[in-house]
Design a protein around this motif. Structure first.
Motif, PDB file in Angstrom:
ATOM      1  N   ALA A 186       0.877  -1.089  -0.007  1.00 55.61           N
ATOM      2  CA  ALA A 186       0.071  -0.119  -0.102  1.00 55.61           C
ATOM      3  C   ALA A 186       0.900   1.168   0.209  1.00 55.61           C
ATOM      4  O   ALA A 186       0.398   2.383  -0.290  1.00 55.61           O
ATOM      5  CB  ALA A 186      -0.768   0.096   1.124  1.00 55.61           C
ATOM      6  N   LEU A 187       2.257   1.191   0.626  1.00 53.50           N
ATOM      7  CA  LEU A 187       3.098   2.241   0.726  1.00 53.50           C
ATOM      8  C   LEU A 187       3.819   2.163  -0.594  1.00 53.50           C
ATOM      9  O   LEU A 187       4.976   2.756  -0.727  1.00 53.50           O
ATOM     10  CB  LEU A 187       3.753   2.309   1.905  1.00 53.50           C
ATOM     11  CG  LEU A 187       2.796   2.653   2.976  1.00 53.50           C
ATOM     12  CD1 LEU A 187       3.750   2.362   4.262  1.00 53.50           C
ATOM     13  CD2 LEU A 187       2.395   4.059   3.130  1.00 53.50           C
ATOM     14  N   ASN A 188       3.641   1.238  -1.722  1.00 49.52           N
ATOM     15  CA  ASN A 188       4.796   1.186  -2.938  1.00 49.52           C
ATOM     16  C   ASN A 188       5.836   0.679  -2.439  1.00 49.52           C
ATOM     17  O   ASN A 188       6.778   0.952  -2.929  1.00 49.52           O
ATOM     18  CB  ASN A 188       4.683   2.536  -3.667  1.00 49.52           C
ATOM     19  CG  ASN A 188       5.067   2.220  -5.108  1.00 49.52           C
ATOM     20  OD1 ASN A 188       4.745   1.262  -5.745  1.00 49.52           O
ATOM     21  ND2 ASN A 188       5.572   3.174  -5.664  1.00 49.52           N
ATOM     22  N   PRO A 231      -2.781   3.573   5.303  1.00 49.05           N
ATOM     23  CA  PRO A 231      -1.578   3.086   6.105  1.00 49.05           C
ATOM     24  C   PRO A 231      -0.510   4.379   5.924  1.00 49.05           C
ATOM     25  O   PRO A 231      -0.456   5.207   5.071  1.00 49.05           O
ATOM     26  CB  PRO A 231      -0.803   2.115   5.100  1.00 49.05           C
ATOM     27  CG  PRO A 231      -1.760   2.643   3.796  1.00 49.05           C
ATOM     28  CD  PRO A 231      -2.754   3.181   4.165  1.00 49.05           C
ATOM     29  N   ARG A 232       0.546   4.330   7.035  1.00 55.48           N
ATOM     30  CA  ARG A 232       1.166   5.288   7.100  1.00 55.48           C
ATOM     31  C   ARG A 232       2.802   5.149   7.025  1.00 55.48           C
ATOM     32  O   ARG A 232       3.827   5.608   6.532  1.00 55.48           O
ATOM     33  CB  ARG A 232       1.239   6.138   8.763  1.00 55.48           C
ATOM     34  CG  ARG A 232      -0.119   6.896   8.620  1.00 55.48           C
ATOM     35  CD  ARG A 232      -0.207   8.136   7.854  1.00 55.48           C
ATOM     36  NE  ARG A 232      -1.538   9.060   8.072  1.00 55.48           N
ATOM     37  CZ  ARG A 232      -1.834  10.042   7.490  1.00 55.48           C
ATOM     38  NH1 ARG A 232      -1.135  10.199   6.440  1.00 55.48           N
ATOM     39  NH2 ARG A 232      -3.021  10.636   8.114  1.00 55.48           N
ATOM     40  N   SER A 233       2.774   3.857   7.711  1.00 55.62           N
ATOM     41  CA  SER A 233       4.485   3.379   7.718  1.00 55.62           C
ATOM     42  C   SER A 233       4.365   1.669   7.701  1.00 55.62           C
ATOM     43  O   SER A 233       3.412   1.279   8.334  1.00 55.62           O
ATOM     44  CB  SER A 233       5.016   3.813   8.888  1.00 55.62           C
ATOM     45  OG  SER A 233       4.724   3.551  10.075  1.00 55.62           O
ATOM     46  N   SER A 254       3.069  -1.827  11.713  1.00 53.37           N
ATOM     47  CA  SER A 254       2.520  -0.649  10.636  1.00 53.37           C
ATOM     48  C   SER A 254       1.681   0.461  11.353  1.00 53.37           C
ATOM     49  O   SER A 254       1.121  -0.109  12.276  1.00 53.37           O
ATOM     50  CB  SER A 254       1.764  -1.441   9.536  1.00 53.37           C
ATOM     51  OG  SER A 254       2.612  -2.304   8.879  1.00 53.37           O
ATOM     52  N   ALA A 255       2.070   1.426  11.061  1.00 50.78           N
ATOM     53  CA  ALA A 255       0.939   2.812  11.488  1.00 50.78           C
ATOM     54  C   ALA A 255       0.000   2.966  10.629  1.00 50.78           C
ATOM     55  O   ALA A 255       0.108   3.133   9.111  1.00 50.78           O
ATOM     56  CB  ALA A 255       2.057   4.058  11.710  1.00 50.78           C
TER      57      ALA A 255
END
Length: 265
Positions: A186-188, A231-233, A254-255
């Motif tokens: 989701a964060l590539n 998702p952040r991290s 995950s954040a």
């Protein structure tokens, strides 16, 4: 009025009873130093469950008479942020008498929002059925997991599936094609390997109990999600205490941010 909430979710295979006495200090140190807001475990045992309770005194977990909550998986949450509404354990065909899709529905503090926090440990490729038949057991299990999540998840409710998938291909594709992303994709990002942890001072050889061939580094632990959450991290947590890792799996942390009334900020 609700406001955005950012929290840390983590999944961790705790490696059962293997070298428990040698690993206790490292496991306690990890969760005292960086307790997540949500935790899902696999290969849980009574000693590791009780250790996590003590290391994270601000957290609650599922209490239930079904043995799987002690002998296979459990789910914890930061009680300042979440409270339990209901929980359950659904049979999805995993080859262990105590294994299920374990879930808890949590209310987010300060409002009526809910999330579904779930975990399952898909069957190891060395399970007796797969060894005898040569047929992959994780793909049908993944199909049943997504069916149950579809039944359990409510409209517009974030659904999280934290798992040791024991899989690198088809079971992962089943989950992705059902509308879920993992926190790295989701964060590539490409997810880093989660197993095995190296160095491992308890191994005399590089082979596995099934073969003298070493287990390759692979990504098998994930936090999947769908619904209104950002998702952040994402991190594969490398943690050692005096050279000892808490498990032979790295945790995945995950954040995520849940939206406020007007959307994500």
């Amino acid at each position: 009025m609700t406001v955005p909430l950012t929290f840390i979710a983590q999944t961790h295979n705790l490696w059962g009873d293997h070298h428990a006495a040698e690993r206790e200090t490292a496991m306690r140190a990890l969760y005292e130093l960086r307790a997540p807001d949500l935790l899902a475990t696999q290969e849980t045992r009574a000693w590791s469950r009780d250790l996590l309770d003590a290391a994270m005194p601000g957290h609650d977990r599922v209490n239930d008479d079904f043995p799987g909550w002690e002998k296979q998986s459990n789910l914890w949450w930061n009680r300042e942020l979440f409270s339990e509404i209901e929980h359950g354990a659904e049979d999805v065909g995993i080859h262990d008498a105590n294994a299920r899709l374990f879930w808890v529905r949590l209310r987010v503090a300060g409002g009526d929002r809910t999330i579904l926090w779930t975990t399952a440990h898909l069957s190891y490729s060395g399970n007796a059925v797969e060894v005898e038949t040569g047929i992959n057991q994780r793909t049908p299990q993944a199909h049943r997991v997504v069916e149950e999540l579809g039944r359990l998840g409510e409209d517009d409710e974030p659904v999280f599936f934290a798992s040791d998938t024991n899989a690198i291909a088809t079971a992962i594709w089943v989950i992705g094609n059902a509308g879920y992303l993992d926190s790295f994709s989701a964060l590539n990002r490409q997810a880093p390997p989660t197993h095995p942890v190296v160095p491992n001072p308890f191994r005399e050889t590089v082979g596995t109990p099934k073969s003298p061939v070493a287990s390759p580094h692979k990504t098998i632990d994930y936090i999947f999600f769908r619904g209104p959450v950002r998702p952040r991290s994402a991190e594969v947590v490398e943690f050692f205490d005096r050279g000892i890792s808490p498990s032979d799996h790295h945790p995945v942390a995950s954040a995520f941010t849940l939206p406020g009334q007007s959307g994500l900020e």
